[in-house]
Write a protein that holds these residues in place. Structure first.
Motif, PDB file in Angstrom:
ATOM      1  N   ILE A   1      58.651 -12.527 -17.610  1.00 37.63           N
ATOM      2  CA  ILE A   1      57.514 -12.163 -18.447  1.00 37.63           C
ATOM      3  C   ILE A   1      56.269 -12.739 -17.791  1.00 37.63           C
ATOM      4  CG2 ILE A   1      56.462 -12.428 -20.727  1.00 37.63           C
ATOM      5  CD1 ILE A   1      59.462 -12.948 -21.653  1.00 37.63           C
ATOM      6  N   VAL A   2      55.272 -11.888 -17.590  1.00 37.77           N
ATOM      7  CA  VAL A   2      54.059 -12.310 -16.896  1.00 37.77           C
ATOM      8  C   VAL A   2      52.857 -12.125 -17.813  1.00 37.77           C
ATOM      9  CG1 VAL A   2      52.604 -11.988 -14.876  1.00 37.77           C
ATOM     10  CG2 VAL A   2      55.074 -11.635 -14.700  1.00 37.77           C
ATOM     11  N   ILE A   3      52.056 -13.167 -17.894  1.00 38.87           N
ATOM     12  CA  ILE A   3      50.822 -13.101 -18.682  1.00 38.87           C
ATOM     13  C   ILE A   3      49.650 -13.352 -17.750  1.00 38.87           C
ATOM     14  CG2 ILE A   3      49.505 -14.136 -20.561  1.00 38.87           C
ATOM     15  CD1 ILE A   3      52.212 -14.913 -21.806  1.00 38.87           C
ATOM     16  N   TYR A   4      48.691 -12.452 -17.812  1.00 37.71           N
ATOM     17  CA  TYR A   4      47.489 -12.513 -16.991  1.00 37.71           C
ATOM     18  C   TYR A   4      46.431 -13.237 -17.817  1.00 37.71           C
ATOM     19  CZ  TYR A   4      45.222 -10.255 -12.937  1.00 37.71           C
ATOM     20  OH  TYR A   4      44.628  -9.980 -11.736  1.00 37.71           O
ATOM     21  N   SER A   5      46.051 -14.443 -17.426  1.00 35.73           N
ATOM     22  CA  SER A   5      45.200 -15.297 -18.255  1.00 35.73           C
ATOM     23  C   SER A   5      43.740 -15.261 -17.800  1.00 35.73           C
ATOM     24  CB  SER A   5      45.714 -16.739 -18.186  1.00 35.73           C
ATOM     25  OG  SER A   5      44.935 -17.599 -18.959  1.00 35.73           O
ATOM     26  N   PRO A   6      42.814 -14.792 -18.628  1.00 33.74           N
ATOM     27  CA  PRO A   6      41.431 -14.601 -18.180  1.00 33.74           C
ATOM     28  C   PRO A   6      40.549 -15.841 -18.233  1.00 33.74           C
ATOM     29  CG  PRO A   6      41.677 -13.761 -20.395  1.00 33.74           C
ATOM     30  CD  PRO A   6      43.032 -14.230 -19.978  1.00 33.74           C
ATOM     31  N   ASN A   7      40.807 -16.769 -19.145  1.00 29.59           N
ATOM     32  CA  ASN A   7      39.880 -17.887 -19.335  1.00 29.59           C
ATOM     33  C   ASN A   7      40.004 -18.940 -18.246  1.00 29.59           C
ATOM     34  OD1 ASN A   7      39.867 -16.531 -21.922  1.00 29.59           O
ATOM     35  ND2 ASN A   7      38.755 -18.295 -22.677  1.00 29.59           N
ATOM     36  N   PRO A   8      38.886 -19.410 -17.702  1.00 26.76           N
ATOM     37  CA  PRO A   8      38.952 -20.490 -16.714  1.00 26.76           C
ATOM     38  C   PRO A   8      39.622 -21.731 -17.300  1.00 26.76           C
ATOM     39  CG  PRO A   8      36.764 -19.484 -16.737  1.00 26.76           C
ATOM     40  CD  PRO A   8      37.496 -18.935 -17.921  1.00 26.76           C
TER      41      PRO A   8
ATOM     42  N   ASN B   1      34.793  -5.224 -16.899  1.00 27.57           N
ATOM     43  CA  ASN B   1      35.121  -4.133 -17.806  1.00 27.57           C
ATOM     44  C   ASN B   1      36.174  -4.538 -18.837  1.00 27.57           C
ATOM     45  OD1 ASN B   1      33.420  -2.183 -16.511  1.00 27.57           O
ATOM     46  ND2 ASN B   1      34.928  -2.062 -14.863  1.00 27.57           N
ATOM     47  N   LYS B   2      37.051  -5.453 -18.463  1.00 32.53           N
ATOM     48  CA  LYS B   2      38.164  -5.784 -19.349  1.00 32.53           C
ATOM     49  C   LYS B   2      37.891  -6.937 -20.294  1.00 32.53           C
ATOM     50  CE  LYS B   2      41.591  -4.291 -16.003  1.00 32.53           C
ATOM     51  NZ  LYS B   2      42.518  -4.758 -14.972  1.00 32.53           N
ATOM     52  N   PHE B   3      37.138  -7.921 -19.866  1.00 32.81           N
ATOM     53  CA  PHE B   3      36.992  -9.135 -20.649  1.00 32.81           C
ATOM     54  C   PHE B   3      35.591  -9.218 -21.247  1.00 32.81           C
ATOM     55  CE2 PHE B   3      39.842 -10.323 -17.027  1.00 32.81           C
ATOM     56  CZ  PHE B   3      41.020 -10.254 -17.749  1.00 32.81           C
ATOM     57  N   ASP B   4      35.516  -9.376 -22.566  1.00 28.94           N
ATOM     58  CA  ASP B   4      34.214  -9.506 -23.194  1.00 28.94           C
ATOM     59  C   ASP B   4      33.894 -10.960 -23.524  1.00 28.94           C
ATOM     60  OD1 ASP B   4      36.436  -8.465 -24.901  1.00 28.94           O
ATOM     61  OD2 ASP B   4      35.177  -9.195 -26.518  1.00 28.94           O
ATOM     62  N   ARG B   5      34.787 -11.866 -23.259  1.00 31.68           N
ATOM     63  CA  ARG B   5      34.472 -13.298 -23.401  1.00 31.68           C
ATOM     64  C   ARG B   5      35.300 -14.079 -22.374  1.00 31.68           C
ATOM     65  NH1 ARG B   5      35.544 -18.239 -25.626  1.00 31.68           N
ATOM     66  NH2 ARG B   5      33.784 -19.288 -26.604  1.00 31.68           N
ATOM     67  N   GLN B   6      35.068 -13.820 -21.114  1.00 32.51           N
ATOM     68  CA  GLN B   6      35.838 -14.465 -20.064  1.00 32.51           C
ATOM     69  C   GLN B   6      35.098 -15.729 -19.625  1.00 32.51           C
ATOM     70  OE1 GLN B   6      36.664 -12.065 -16.624  1.00 32.51           O
ATOM     71  NE2 GLN B   6      38.388 -13.339 -15.973  1.00 32.51           N
ATOM     72  N   LEU B   7      35.179 -16.721 -20.465  1.00 31.15           N
ATOM     73  CA  LEU B   7      34.473 -17.971 -20.181  1.00 31.15           C
ATOM     74  C   LEU B   7      35.191 -19.111 -20.886  1.00 31.15           C
ATOM     75  CD1 LEU B   7      32.717 -18.930 -22.934  1.00 31.15           C
ATOM     76  CD2 LEU B   7      31.437 -16.884 -22.323  1.00 31.15           C
ATOM     77  N   THR B   8      34.833 -20.331 -20.485  1.00 29.23           N
ATOM     78  CA  THR B   8      35.338 -21.528 -21.144  1.00 29.23           C
ATOM     79  C   THR B   8      34.147 -22.353 -21.599  1.00 29.23           C
ATOM     80  OG1 THR B   8      37.427 -21.627 -19.936  1.00 29.23           O
ATOM     81  CG2 THR B   8      36.577 -23.687 -20.825  1.00 29.23           C
TER      82      THR B   8
END
Length: 721
Positions: free
Chosen positions: A64-71, A106-113
């Motif tokens: 199972i693979v999860i692609y994690s956007p947040n730094p 395009n994919k992430f609307d809150r890709q931040l920490t």
């Protein structure tokens, strides 16, 4: 738990789908709403990936693979996010892999920490992603076995049918499940059935960290890249002249370039750059305001005396409350500038090409990095890629993109890939500090010791609004006036862990103890009475905090610390609400050889449901150590636009041997998870200061504590239990 360190998207798809295809679920990771999940083939993912924010994949191998956007900067989000997905999926945690996502605009609307907001923002989304995958796997099994889906259960990566004895792994069913339509809604688990959430899970990056594998920006290397270090000007000054003759003579130095108001030294590695930077002779001249700490002391006095402050909140008739008060308590509290000082200094890689740019490095705001590069280069933002490395700390410093901008400009000038690295001296003197602030508090008491009036005026230097006007005790006092005034300074500032509240909490909680003392009331009882008032009939309408939850942590902290029950221990209390979370703390001090010694801090936290006790304990303890260390020792002063402290020989941080016993407790309030990266820091300074007052009868109104003249005859200590 397995962790994949490759960050290339095609590598992710290759791992996730394998040669036989698999189940992909695209979902909007960061949106507050919960749109319908969609099942996609591998080809559709490659063709339509821009339409989705993140993916949960199940390979025929069972992985199972999860692609994690947040730094990931140490807040443990890279572990807690997949725990939530795996819980609803009923996955085998040992078969879960996590990949750090690169920036995808395009994919992430809150890709931040930042702001301790990732988990509360994503909680429902993550659960639905896992639950939808499980629903499809069970549906595929039901179809294949010819049995009702309601009779099939899932557990640790397998689905089974008790009556027939049939069982299949998630991997066995992945292809069949990928042909089914995802439902609009799926049932979520009852929290009482959680098996992964609420259990201690180690950081997924631990194996790579412990074995020294490249994860951080400083680890990044590209064959053929140049190295650069930057000489930056004092605040408020500009370059008058440059003598780079000696710097250019250092072996390994290829060039010295001026850009904007800075000088870049280019070379083959960081060691010759550091030597050359010391030989660089730059003369500066004023370019507007050039400030020193003496100027700031004067400015604070002028601002607090000014009538130009902005009114942030007014309840009742404040003037009448104070004019008729039986007693008025007044005090001022002040904090200095502070450096973020993350363990990993600023660094970033940039490769600027004709109409594009590749960026790699540690950033809390990858989208800001891309926007900054696009503005500098005058090219479309979509032509810029950002690969996010793990961050060696940030505390808000990496919300800015100044160090990214430097890498972009130097790469553009050199027409080559360049990695800019800051030294520790660069990091401490390079700006973006915690703002310096001074507060004036006033409280009006009636004849019965009730607080009937409350005034707060915040004066900041590049702090913006230095108050939190809707936080406690607002809503608990009939007559309230809260104002703020700000001075614009050339000294750059930035959010610093728990922005504004990191000091406001200390000042406010210390002042409330002063008021309780004047009213001859127990500090804990005094706060509880105010909260009961806010709960029964809040002044000014709806509160910015939940009185019941704050009461809960206060009572828990008092109980767990044996508040007031040991006459040999001087205890200080503090409680604060920030980033949706409530934390109460009690500091225990004992006198040894005439000096106050901090022995223990007890913390009670209500952050809603605790996802990972291991990560949560690290965050609470880390926040307490950070808050205690900076209140005790941290100080950044200025002389002619330059910090007096340039490295850790003079910029004092807390040491391991100075960390006292810390007892951590949680209040199960039944709420969904809230933020935890910052809220434990604000109450700490107040708890320690109030305990010191209880032991010595000397009030600490300035930070750092060790530099206060009132304590010149005492040795303030912190001891490990």
């Amino acid at each position: 738990m397995a962790t994949l360190t490759k960050t290339n998207r095609r590598d992710f798809l290759k791992i996730a789908g394998t040669t036989a295809g698999g189940l992909f679920i695209g979902f909007n990771w960061m949106s507050c709403d919960s749109p319908k999940m969609e099942v996609l083939s591998e080809e559709e993912v490659l063709a339509q990936a821009k339409n989705f924010n993140a993916y949960l994949s199940i390979a025929p191998s069972g992985d199972i693979v999860i692609y994690s956007p947040n730094p990931e900067l140490g807040q443990n989000i890279k572990t807690s996010f997949p725990m939530v997905v795996a819980e609803e999926l009923d996955a085998d945690w040992e078969r879960v892999h996590v990949i750090q996502a690169n920036l995808d605009q395009n994919k992430f609307d809150r890709q931040l920490t930042g702001g301790s907001g990732a988990m509360p923002h994503s909680w429902e989304r993550l659960r639905k992603a896992g639950a939808t995958a499980k629903y499809l796997l069970i549906a595929a099994a039901a179809k294949e076995w010819g049995v009702p889906a309601s009779e099939i259960t899932a557990s640790k990566g397998f689905v089974s049918h008790k009556n027939s004895g049939k069982e299949a792994s998630f991997g066995d069913l992945a292809i069949a499940a990928s042909n089914l339509e995802a439902p609009e809604d799926v049932p979520l688990k009852n929290p009482k059935d959680f098996k992964i959430i609420g259990t201690p899970v180690k950081n997924v990056d631990n194996p790579a960290i412990f074995t020294g594998k490249p994860l951080y920006g400083l680890d990044f290397y590209r064959e053929g890249m140049l190295h650069a270090m930057i000489q930056r000007p004092p605040f408020g000054m500009k370059i008058k002249s440059i003598d780079d003759s000696e710097a250019k003579g250092v072996a390994g130095i290829s060039d010295v370039l001026q850009f904007d108001n800075s000088v870049a030294i280019i070379g083959s590695s960081t060691w010759p750059l550091m030597k050359a930077k010391k030989l660089l002779k730059v003369e500066y001249e004023p370019d507007g305001l050039v400030e020193s700490s003496a100027d700031h002391d004067r400015l604070f006095k002028e601002m607090l005396a000014s009538n130009n402050a902005e009114e942030r909140r007014r309840d009742g008739n404040v003037e009448q409350a104070f004019s008729t008060a039986a007693q008025v308590v007044t005090a001022e509290y002040q904090c200095p500038f502070l450096s973020h000082s993350p363990m990993e200094p600023m660094n970033f890689f940039a490769h600027v090409k004709e109409n594009s740019a590749e960026l790699v490095g540690p950033t809390q705001t990858p989208d800001r990095a891309a926007s900054t590069a696009a503005e500098v280069l005058g090219i479309p933002k979509e032509n810029i890629t950002v690969e996010i490395t793990r961050l060696g700390g940030g505390f808000g410093r990496r919300l800015r993109a100044d160090y990214v901008e430097e890498a972009v400009k130097v790469s553009q000038m050199m027409k080559a890939p360049v990695k800019v690295t800051w030294s520790r001296e660069d990091d401490i003197t390079g700006g973006a500090y915690r703002p310096a602030v001074r507060y004036r508090f006033e409280a009006a008491l009636d004849a019965n010791g009730n607080m009937v009036g409350y005034k707060l005026k915040g004066a900041g230097i590049n702090a913006g609004n230095s108050t939190r006007q809707n936080n406690f005790p607002s809503g608990a006092v009939d007559n309230v006036l809260i104002e703020s005034i700000d001075h614009k300074s050339p000294i750059t500032t930035n959010p610093w862990r728990a922005p504004i509240t990191n000091f406001l909490a200390y000042a406010e909680q210390s002042f409330l103890d002063e008021v309780a003392l004047a009213a001859q009331r127990d500090p804990v009882e005094f706060r509880l009475s105010l909260l009961e008032r806010a709960k029964a009939n809040p002044v000014g309408g709806e509160l910015g905090y939940d009185a019941d939850r704050m009461i809960g942590v206060i009572k828990t902290a008092a109980e767990k610390s044996n508040w007031g029950k040991d006459s040999n221990v001087s205890q200080g209390f503090s409680v604060y609400f920030s980033h949706r979370t409530y934390v109460a703390q009690v500091a225990d001090i004992e006198m040894e050889n005439g000096s106050p010694v901090l022995k223990k801090i007890t913390a009670a936290t209500d952050c809603g449901m605790v996802i990972n006790p291991t990560g949560a304990n690290h965050q609470v303890r880390g926040g307490i150590v950070d808050g205690m260390g900076h209140a005790m020792y941290g100080n950044l002063t200025f002389e002619n636009g330059l910090p007096t402290q340039k490295n850790f020989d003079k910029y004092r941080l807390i040491r391991m041997k100075e960390v006292p016993q810390i007892d951590v407790h949680y209040v199960d309030s039944g709420f969904d998870p809230t933020g935890l990266g910052e809220p434990a820091l604000p109450p700490t300074g107040g708890a320690v200061a109030n305990a010191i007052y209880k032991a010595t009868k000397r009030r600490l109104r300035r930070q750092p504590f060790i530099e206060q003249e009132e304590f010149s005859d005492l040795n303030l200590e912190i001891k490990r239990a």
